[in-house]
Write a protein that holds these residues in place. Structure first.
Motif: not given
Length: 241
Positions: A20-27
């Motif tokens: 869940f966190a990965r796409p947010h961190l990829e920003k």
């Protein structure tokens, strides 16, 4: 002129919260994700060798993960944990990780269910150390639209005993009731069911962490037993059995 490359981050654990966190961190980062249960990602050494390393693992696996990454951590790296508790996890990391890294405690007060429509405006607790990287991480998290709240580990755990402990205890009780079909409900009942559904999606490991590993939950349980006994007309000892 081409844009500057994003800084690199190692993400250890790609389960429900890590994924869940990965796409947010990829920003904000180039993410090197590692999870032994999900082959094909970065190696442990590659993920743990980044300037920032996020441990998205349950409390029960935190010590194991810390021992695994310790030999690969670069001097000055920032190691971030995202557990639902703070006192015990941070003490574990301080005991097991080398002195040349900085440790940052965080607790996103949301998850895959409550953050499925986006995380802007949601709250994240930060328990920073004394290093500059932890302060920089707080500023970067605010760039995601999060409301960052700084607390001490003990203050966090005392509050979460009520905020999470009470919610999960009551949710487990309500979810276990054998209700008949209820086609006609009230708004208050619907809200109760929605709250119960949100916590019922959490894993058994998370439930045990929140309700058993936080020592401050014992006060919550004691008061809950007393109030339930008063409401139901039963002696508190009967509810504790």
């Amino acid at each position: 002129m081409s844009p500057s490359p994003l800084p690199s981050l190692g993400l250890i654990g790609l389960g429900a919260f890590g994924a869940f966190a990965r796409p947010h961190l990829e920003k904000l980062f180039t993410v090197h994700g590692h999870d032994p249960a999900r082959p094909g990602g970065a190696t442990l050494a590659e993920a743990a060798g980044q300037p920032v390393v996020v441990l998205a693992v349950p409390v029960a696996r935190l010590a194991e993960a810390a021992r695994a990454i310790a030999p690969h951590l670069r001097p000055g790296a920032l190691v971030v944990e995202v557990c639902s508790l703070k006192v015990r996890p941070l003490a574990t990391l301080r005991a097991l990780l080398p002195a040349h890294v900085e440790i940052l405690g965080t607790h996103p007060l949301f998850g895959p269910q409550s953050g499925r429509e986006g995380i802007a405006g949601l709250r994240l607790v930060l328990c920073p150390g004394t290093g500059a990287r932890g302060r920089l991480a707080g500023r970067m998290l605010r760039r995601l639209g999060l409301e960052v709240v700084v607390m001490t580990p003990e203050a966090h755990d005392r509050q979460m005993a009520w905020v999470q402990g009470l919610t999960h205890l009551l949710g487990r009780v309500v979810a276990g009731l054998e209700m008949p079909p209820l086609p006609h409900t009230t708004s208050s009942f619907d809200q109760l069911m929605r709250a119960t559904a949100m916590v019922s999606q959490d894993s058994e490991a998370l439930f045990r962490t929140i309700t058993e590993d936080n020592p401050f939950v014992e006060e919550v349980k004691a008061q809950l037993r007393e109030r339930m006994a008063a409401v139901l007309g039963a002696p508190p000892a009967a509810l504790a059995a």
